[in-house]
Design a protein around this motif. Structure first.
Motif, PDB file in Angstrom:
ATOM      1  N   ASP A 114       0.807  -1.221   0.000  1.00  0.00           N
ATOM      2  CA  ASP A 114       0.000   0.000   0.000  1.00  0.00           C
ATOM      3  C   ASP A 114       0.834   1.263   0.000  1.00  0.00           C
ATOM      4  O   ASP A 114       0.275   2.360  -0.110  1.00  0.00           O
ATOM      5  N   ASP A 115       2.153   1.130   0.142  1.00  0.00           N
ATOM      6  CA  ASP A 115       3.030   2.296   0.222  1.00  0.00           C
ATOM      7  C   ASP A 115       4.061   2.266  -0.894  1.00  0.00           C
ATOM      8  O   ASP A 115       4.341   1.215  -1.489  1.00  0.00           O
ATOM      9  N   LEU A 116       4.643   3.421  -1.157  1.00  0.00           N
ATOM     10  CA  LEU A 116       5.709   3.540  -2.143  1.00  0.00           C
ATOM     11  C   LEU A 116       6.919   2.746  -1.672  1.00  0.00           C
ATOM     12  O   LEU A 116       7.332   2.848  -0.511  1.00  0.00           O
ATOM     13  N   SER A 117       7.475   1.934  -2.559  1.00  0.00           N
ATOM     14  CA  SER A 117       8.584   1.063  -2.171  1.00  0.00           C
ATOM     15  C   SER A 117       9.896   1.827  -2.137  1.00  0.00           C
ATOM     16  O   SER A 117      10.053   2.865  -2.793  1.00  0.00           O
ATOM     17  N   ASP A 118      10.837   1.292  -1.351  1.00  0.00           N
ATOM     18  CA  ASP A 118      12.182   1.831  -1.320  1.00  0.00           C
ATOM     19  C   ASP A 118      12.993   1.244  -2.468  1.00  0.00           C
ATOM     20  O   ASP A 118      12.574   0.301  -3.141  1.00  0.00           O
ATOM     21  N   GLY A 119      14.169   1.795  -2.685  1.00  0.00           N
ATOM     22  CA  GLY A 119      15.013   1.314  -3.758  1.00  0.00           C
ATOM     23  C   GLY A 119      15.566  -0.074  -3.493  1.00  0.00           C
ATOM     24  O   GLY A 119      15.932  -0.414  -2.362  1.00  0.00           O
ATOM     25  N   LEU A 120      15.599  -0.901  -4.544  1.00  0.00           N
ATOM     26  CA  LEU A 120      16.133  -2.250  -4.459  1.00  0.00           C
ATOM     27  C   LEU A 120      17.213  -2.433  -5.521  1.00  0.00           C
ATOM     28  O   LEU A 120      17.371  -1.613  -6.417  1.00  0.00           O
ATOM     29  N   ASP A 121      17.942  -3.542  -5.395  1.00  0.00           N
ATOM     30  CA  ASP A 121      18.958  -3.900  -6.388  1.00  0.00           C
ATOM     31  C   ASP A 121      18.489  -5.130  -7.147  1.00  0.00           C
ATOM     32  O   ASP A 121      18.064  -6.123  -6.545  1.00  0.00           O
ATOM     33  N   LEU A 122      18.594  -5.061  -8.489  1.00  0.00           N
ATOM     34  CA  LEU A 122      18.321  -6.199  -9.347  1.00  0.00           C
ATOM     35  C   LEU A 122      19.646  -6.791  -9.805  1.00  0.00           C
ATOM     36  O   LEU A 122      20.463  -6.096 -10.401  1.00  0.00           O
ATOM     37  N   GLU A 134      21.404  -3.705 -11.545  1.00  0.00           N
ATOM     38  CA  GLU A 134      20.664  -2.481 -11.829  1.00  0.00           C
ATOM     39  C   GLU A 134      19.915  -2.048 -10.585  1.00  0.00           C
ATOM     40  O   GLU A 134      19.500  -2.881  -9.772  1.00  0.00           O
ATOM     41  N   THR A 135      19.732  -0.752 -10.438  1.00  0.00           N
ATOM     42  CA  THR A 135      18.973  -0.211  -9.318  1.00  0.00           C
ATOM     43  C   THR A 135      17.508  -0.102  -9.707  1.00  0.00           C
ATOM     44  O   THR A 135      17.175   0.440 -10.767  1.00  0.00           O
ATOM     45  N   VAL A 136      16.674  -0.641  -8.852  1.00  0.00           N
ATOM     46  CA  VAL A 136      15.231  -0.539  -9.056  1.00  0.00           C
ATOM     47  C   VAL A 136      14.736   0.665  -8.275  1.00  0.00           C
ATOM     48  O   VAL A 136      14.880   0.730  -7.049  1.00  0.00           O
ATOM     49  N   GLY A 137      14.173   1.616  -8.969  1.00  0.00           N
ATOM     50  CA  GLY A 137      13.673   2.815  -8.293  1.00  0.00           C
ATOM     51  C   GLY A 137      12.414   2.536  -7.502  1.00  0.00           C
ATOM     52  O   GLY A 137      11.934   1.399  -7.419  1.00  0.00           O
ATOM     53  N   SER A 138      11.869   3.559  -6.902  1.00  0.00           N
ATOM     54  CA  SER A 138      10.637   3.413  -6.127  1.00  0.00           C
ATOM     55  C   SER A 138       9.482   3.038  -7.049  1.00  0.00           C
ATOM     56  O   SER A 138       9.306   3.611  -8.118  1.00  0.00           O
ATOM     57  N   VAL A 139       8.707   2.041  -6.600  1.00  0.00           N
ATOM     58  CA  VAL A 139       7.557   1.563  -7.361  1.00  0.00           C
ATOM     59  C   VAL A 139       6.292   1.930  -6.599  1.00  0.00           C
ATOM     60  O   VAL A 139       6.175   1.662  -5.402  1.00  0.00           O
ATOM     61  N   ARG A 140       5.341   2.549  -7.282  1.00  0.00           N
ATOM     62  CA  ARG A 140       4.095   2.942  -6.638  1.00  0.00           C
ATOM     63  C   ARG A 140       3.243   1.722  -6.284  1.00  0.00           C
ATOM     64  O   ARG A 140       3.381   0.664  -6.902  1.00  0.00           O
ATOM     65  N   PRO A 141       2.370   1.854  -5.293  1.00  0.00           N
ATOM     66  CA  PRO A 141       1.522   0.722  -4.891  1.00  0.00           C
ATOM     67  C   PRO A 141       0.687   0.204  -6.054  1.00  0.00           C
ATOM     68  O   PRO A 141       0.068   0.978  -6.791  1.00  0.00           O
ATOM     69  N   GLY A 142       0.692  -1.115  -6.217  1.00  0.00           N
ATOM     70  CA  GLY A 142      -0.112  -1.735  -7.257  1.00  0.00           C
ATOM     71  C   GLY A 142       0.442  -1.609  -8.658  1.00  0.00           C
ATOM     72  O   GLY A 142      -0.180  -2.084  -9.608  1.00  0.00           O
ATOM     73  N   ARG A 143       1.638  -1.022  -8.805  1.00  0.00           N
ATOM     74  CA  ARG A 143       2.207  -0.804 -10.133  1.00  0.00           C
ATOM     75  C   ARG A 143       3.293  -1.834 -10.421  1.00  0.00           C
ATOM     76  O   ARG A 143       3.885  -2.412  -9.518  1.00  0.00           O
ATOM     77  N   THR A 144       3.534  -2.050 -11.717  1.00  0.00           N
ATOM     78  CA  THR A 144       4.590  -2.940 -12.188  1.00  0.00           C
ATOM     79  C   THR A 144       5.554  -2.141 -13.052  1.00  0.00           C
ATOM     80  O   THR A 144       5.131  -1.495 -14.020  1.00  0.00           O
ATOM     81  N   GLU A 145       6.820  -2.191 -12.678  1.00  0.00           N
ATOM     82  CA  GLU A 145       7.862  -1.493 -13.416  1.00  0.00           C
ATOM     83  C   GLU A 145       8.741  -2.502 -14.138  1.00  0.00           C
ATOM     84  O   GLU A 145       8.975  -3.609 -13.644  1.00  0.00           O
ATOM     85  N   THR A 146       9.220  -2.116 -15.318  1.00  0.00           N
ATOM     86  CA  THR A 146      10.132  -2.955 -16.089  1.00  0.00           C
ATOM     87  C   THR A 146      11.548  -2.420 -15.944  1.00  0.00           C
ATOM     88  O   THR A 146      11.802  -1.249 -16.220  1.00  0.00           O
ATOM     89  N   LEU A 174      16.129 -10.034  -6.506  1.00  0.00           N
ATOM     90  CA  LEU A 174      15.965  -8.701  -5.925  1.00  0.00           C
ATOM     91  C   LEU A 174      16.565  -8.700  -4.531  1.00  0.00           C
ATOM     92  O   LEU A 174      16.296  -9.601  -3.723  1.00  0.00           O
ATOM     93  N   PHE A 175      17.384  -7.692  -4.243  1.00  0.00           N
ATOM     94  CA  PHE A 175      18.048  -7.565  -2.946  1.00  0.00           C
ATOM     95  C   PHE A 175      17.698  -6.222  -2.326  1.00  0.00           C
ATOM     96  O   PHE A 175      17.648  -5.197  -3.014  1.00  0.00           O
ATOM     97  N   ASP A 176      17.471  -6.247  -1.023  1.00  0.00           N
ATOM     98  CA  ASP A 176      17.267  -5.036  -0.232  1.00  0.00           C
ATOM     99  C   ASP A 176      18.357  -4.999   0.831  1.00  0.00           C
ATOM    100  O   ASP A 176      18.303  -5.750   1.807  1.00  0.00           O
ATOM    101  N   ASP A 177      19.357  -4.148   0.629  1.00  0.00           N
ATOM    102  CA  ASP A 177      20.485  -4.055   1.551  1.00  0.00           C
ATOM    103  C   ASP A 177      21.127  -5.436   1.753  1.00  0.00           C
ATOM    104  O   ASP A 177      21.365  -5.880   2.882  1.00  0.00           O
ATOM    105  N   ASP A 178      21.409  -6.107   0.623  1.00  0.00           N
ATOM    106  CA  ASP A 178      22.042  -7.425   0.585  1.00  0.00           C
ATOM    107  C   ASP A 178      21.179  -8.536   1.185  1.00  0.00           C
ATOM    108  O   ASP A 178      21.679  -9.636   1.453  1.00  0.00           O
TER     109      ASP A 178
END
Length: 339
Positions: free
Chosen positions: A193-201, A219-231, A250-254
């Protein structure tokens, strides 16, 4: 009158006044609790199991025991929870919840917890005691604890799992004489339900025959809005005319959050498929009954036997009818000789 005589007289007066009070009010020393009603009883209505803190190797299972009280006061009530390994039968953890005296009607919920390893299943035994005597109990069976996501890896962002839109799409962006540049596009979805933080692909390409990593990219995955799919797209360079497994994570702080796999078939003579041998095991909670084996036997189908089958089954092994006819002929001949 001296002081000693005076004190003795006062003590006698106090004792006399107390005796008079007991006669006048005989219920003064009675137990104030209700003893005229029916005998007190505490019953275990239900046990609810919920995942608590999930760590790397262990997990806490929260147990909510619903107690129902009826009648007069029940003293010294305790709730004992035990976690027993389903396969080993060994005690893994035990906790006791002190409830105390229960004197109010209706239901009440007592919370407890046990710590278990995340590999295997368990029988959770909940027993109610009143003043040291067992009153009632219930056993709950737990399976799939390993499927619980550790708290540090719990995230609403992961790879999409659409039935048509590909999670990983591989295309050749440039082809050389001996190498090919591949464009790897991955679909990442925010299910929260919230905007995601940055992740590593992170992407690895492993040569199918040798399992050697041919190339990798991050690659760095930017913030993704709730319910959205980013490529998210990245590129790698690999030797041409080979087949590759494409591993994406997908990694979040390793911390590994999610992973998926696809293939890149560059060998014109042979193709490979992504590994599909992973079995999806979910966390399951169900009541355990001791009569499961008997119930299974009762439910087993019974084969109907007709009269012909019964005749065949009851026949004596050997020649059967031929032997019977021969015996009849011999008996007839003997009877005629002695007639």
């Amino acid at each position: 009158m001296d002081a000693r005589t005076t004190l003795l007289a006062l003590a006698a007066a106090v004792l006399l006044a107390g005796a008079v009070g007991l006669v006048a009010a005989p219920d003064a020393l009675d137990d104030p609790r209700d003893t005229t009603g029916p005998p007190g009883d505490v019953d275990l209505v239900d046990v609810v199991v919920e995942p608590g803190d999930v760590r790397g190797d262990t997990a806490t299972l929260d147990l909510l025991a619903d107690l129902e009280h009826d009648g007069s006061t029940v003293e010294n009530v305790t709730v004992r929870h035990r976690a027993i390994g389903s396969d080993s039968g060994l005690l893994v953890d035990e906790t006791v919840v002190e409830v105390g005296d229960v004197d109010r009607g209706g239901e009440m919920t007592m919370n407890g917890s046990v710590d278990v390893d995340r590999d295997g299943g368990y029988h959770l035994e909940t027993v109610i005691y009143a003043d040291g005597e067992r009153q009632t109990e219930r056993t709950t069976r737990i399976a799939g604890v390993s499927a619980l996501t550790p708290t540090y890896a719990d995230s609403n962002v992961g790879f999409s799992d659409g039935s048509v839109w590909p999670t990983i799409a591989v295309s050749v962006s440039e082809a050389g004489e001996t190498e090919a540049t591949l464009s790897i596009s991955t679909a990442v979805t925010n299910r929260g339900d919230d905007l995601s933080d940055g992740l590593d692909l992170r992407v690895l390409l492993r040569q199918a025959d040798s399992n050697v990593v041919a190339d990798e990219a991050t690659e760095t995955v930017g913030s993704v809005r709730p319910g959205r799919t980013e490529t998210v797209t990245t590129t790698v360079e690999v030797p041409d005319e080979y087949n590759y497994y494409v591993d994406a994570a997908l990694f979040d702080d390793d911390v590994l959050i999610d992973e998926t796999q696809d293939v890149a078939n560059l060998d014109p003579q042979e193709t490979i498929d992504a590994n599909e041998t992973v079995e999806d095991v979910g966390f399951a909670v169900e009541d355990f009954t001791q009569d499961e084996v008997a119930d299974d036997l009762d439910d087993a189908p019974v084969r109907d036997v007709d009269e012909d089958d019964a005749t065949v089954d009851d026949d004596t092994p050997g020649f059967g009818v031929v032997v019977a006819v021969a015996a009849l002929l011999v008996a007839t001949v003997v009877a005629r000789r002695y007639r």
